[in-house]
Design a protein around this motif. Structure first.
Motif, PDB file in Angstrom:
ATOM      1  N   PRO A  47       7.698 -27.227   4.556  1.00  0.00           N
ATOM      2  CA  PRO A  47       8.842 -27.050   3.661  1.00  0.00           C
ATOM      3  C   PRO A  47       8.378 -26.783   2.224  1.00  0.00           C
ATOM      4  CG  PRO A  47       9.161 -28.951   5.072  1.00  0.00           C
ATOM      5  CD  PRO A  47       7.742 -28.495   5.269  1.00  0.00           C
ATOM      6  N   LEU A  48       9.158 -26.018   1.487  1.00  0.00           N
ATOM      7  CA  LEU A  48       8.790 -25.612   0.138  1.00  0.00           C
ATOM      8  C   LEU A  48       8.493 -26.800  -0.777  1.00  0.00           C
ATOM      9  CD1 LEU A  48       8.372 -23.267  -1.812  1.00  0.00           C
ATOM     10  CD2 LEU A  48      10.829 -23.321  -2.284  1.00  0.00           C
ATOM     11  N   ASP A  49       9.331 -27.849  -0.741  1.00  0.00           N
ATOM     12  CA  ASP A  49       9.074 -28.995  -1.617  1.00  0.00           C
ATOM     13  C   ASP A  49       7.759 -29.684  -1.272  1.00  0.00           C
ATOM     14  OD1 ASP A  49      10.222 -29.847   0.801  1.00  0.00           O
ATOM     15  OD2 ASP A  49      11.200 -31.577  -0.119  1.00  0.00           O
ATOM     16  N   MET A  50       7.408 -29.707  -0.005  1.00  0.00           N
ATOM     17  CA  MET A  50       6.138 -30.305   0.410  1.00  0.00           C
ATOM     18  C   MET A  50       4.967 -29.425  -0.043  1.00  0.00           C
ATOM     19  SD  MET A  50       4.791 -31.336   4.216  1.00  0.00           S
ATOM     20  CE  MET A  50       6.153 -32.439   4.529  1.00  0.00           C
ATOM     21  N   ALA A  51       5.118 -28.107   0.049  1.00  0.00           N
ATOM     22  CA  ALA A  51       4.057 -27.189  -0.374  1.00  0.00           C
ATOM     23  C   ALA A  51       3.727 -27.398  -1.846  1.00  0.00           C
ATOM     24  CB  ALA A  51       4.482 -25.742  -0.124  1.00  0.00           C
ATOM     25  N   LYS A  52       4.734 -27.601  -2.649  1.00  0.00           N
ATOM     26  CA  LYS A  52       4.516 -27.812  -4.079  1.00  0.00           C
ATOM     27  C   LYS A  52       3.748 -29.100  -4.346  1.00  0.00           C
ATOM     28  CE  LYS A  52       8.512 -25.119  -5.513  1.00  0.00           C
ATOM     29  NZ  LYS A  52       9.873 -25.109  -6.047  1.00  0.00           N
ATOM     30  N   GLU A  53       3.922 -30.115  -3.491  1.00  0.00           N
ATOM     31  CA  GLU A  53       3.209 -31.380  -3.636  1.00  0.00           C
ATOM     32  C   GLU A  53       1.761 -31.287  -3.149  1.00  0.00           C
ATOM     33  OE1 GLU A  53       5.290 -34.542  -1.698  1.00  0.00           O
ATOM     34  OE2 GLU A  53       7.192 -34.048  -2.678  1.00  0.00           O
ATOM     35  N   LEU A  54       1.512 -30.442  -2.152  1.00  0.00           N
ATOM     36  CA  LEU A  54       0.207 -30.395  -1.501  1.00  0.00           C
ATOM     37  C   LEU A  54      -0.838 -29.567  -2.239  1.00  0.00           C
ATOM     38  CD1 LEU A  54       1.318 -30.042   2.217  1.00  0.00           C
ATOM     39  CD2 LEU A  54       0.358 -32.065   1.099  1.00  0.00           C
ATOM     40  N   THR A  55      -0.417 -28.620  -3.021  1.00  0.00           N
ATOM     41  CA  THR A  55      -1.375 -27.726  -3.663  1.00  0.00           C
ATOM     42  C   THR A  55      -0.862 -27.283  -5.024  1.00  0.00           C
ATOM     43  OG1 THR A  55      -2.568 -25.635  -3.452  1.00  0.00           O
ATOM     44  CG2 THR A  55      -0.384 -25.706  -2.475  1.00  0.00           C
ATOM     45  N   GLY A  56      -1.772 -26.906  -5.856  1.00  0.00           N
ATOM     46  CA  GLY A  56      -1.385 -26.375  -7.161  1.00  0.00           C
ATOM     47  C   GLY A  56      -1.139 -24.877  -7.104  1.00  0.00           C
ATOM     48  N   ALA A  57      -1.467 -24.270  -5.957  1.00  0.00           N
ATOM     49  CA  ALA A  57      -1.281 -22.822  -5.816  1.00  0.00           C
ATOM     50  C   ALA A  57       0.198 -22.496  -5.665  1.00  0.00           C
ATOM     51  CB  ALA A  57      -2.036 -22.315  -4.592  1.00  0.00           C
ATOM     52  N   PRO A  58       0.626 -21.346  -6.189  1.00  0.00           N
ATOM     53  CA  PRO A  58       2.031 -20.955  -6.040  1.00  0.00           C
ATOM     54  C   PRO A  58       2.396 -20.815  -4.561  1.00  0.00           C
ATOM     55  CG  PRO A  58       0.886 -19.493  -7.568  1.00  0.00           C
ATOM     56  CD  PRO A  58      -0.155 -20.360  -6.924  1.00  0.00           C
ATOM     57  N   PRO A  59       3.490 -21.417  -4.134  1.00  0.00           N
ATOM     58  CA  PRO A  59       3.902 -21.288  -2.741  1.00  0.00           C
ATOM     59  C   PRO A  59       4.338 -19.858  -2.425  1.00  0.00           C
ATOM     60  CG  PRO A  59       5.262 -22.913  -3.893  1.00  0.00           C
ATOM     61  CD  PRO A  59       4.382 -22.275  -4.897  1.00  0.00           C
ATOM     62  N   VAL A  60       4.206 -19.496  -1.172  1.00  0.00           N
ATOM     63  CA  VAL A  60       4.663 -18.199  -0.670  1.00  0.00           C
ATOM     64  C   VAL A  60       5.676 -18.496   0.425  1.00  0.00           C
ATOM     65  CG1 VAL A  60       3.950 -16.134   0.596  1.00  0.00           C
ATOM     66  CG2 VAL A  60       2.528 -17.007  -1.259  1.00  0.00           C
TER      67      VAL A  60
END
Length: 168
Positions: A3-16
């Motif tokens: 999920p997008l909110d989890m992606a933002k927590e897991l990495t500093g890279a911009p989500p795709v």
């Protein structure tokens, strides 16, 4: 994938974002097809993916396509709607698919540059697309890339998967 909110927590890279995924098939036997010069599974998967993502071929900034042979890339470009039927070769020759062209195709170098890693092809295409959309592709970077498409097929076009990814 997460999920997008989890992606933002897991990495500093911009989500795709995965904007769409689609799969279509045709008969694998060429003699059983209504037109052996057309990749109908590619056309169907592309049309479905465009509809699901709410985009058209003109919205795609670059594509990673299954170029197992030069002819395959040319046929795929038409079936995906980047060029009129029979005009994929002319489009490539004119530079429209080159870096800086209207729709850069295979900035990674494509399958032939990687030795055609059959099982890893689709994964490699998605990795390249994510790098492009994050602006992390170095010398291969497509300027301003916001929407990328991957197309992978097997069985001489009897099966095709298209993904459309977008920068957030």
């Amino acid at each position: 994938l997460c999920p997008l909110d989890m992606a933002k927590e897991l990495t500093g890279a911009p989500p795709v974002r995965v904007l769409a995924s689609a799969h279509a098939t045709d008969t694998i036997a060429l003699h059983g097809r209504s037109d052996i010069t057309w990749l109908s599974a590619v056309e169907k998967a592309g049309q479905t993916a465009y509809a699901r993502a709410g985009v058209s071929p003109s919205d795609i900034d670059f594509a990673e396509v299954h170029d197992c042979f030069t002819l395959a890339e040319i046929a795929v470009l038409a079936a995906l709607g980047f060029f009129e039927r029979g005009k994929g070769g002319t489009g490539a020759e004119s530079g429209e698919t080159a870096m800086g062209g209207r729709v850069p195709v295979n900035p990674s170098g494509g399958l032939k540059s990687k030795g055609h890693p059959v099982g890893a092809t689709g994964v490699a295409q998605v990795v390249e697309t994510v790098k492009q959309l994050r602006g992390e592709a170095g010398e291969r970077q497509v300027e301003g890339a916001k929407v990328g498409l991957t197309e992978n097929m097997g069985g001489t076009g009897g099966s095709c998967v298209v993904h459309i990814l977008g920068a957030t």
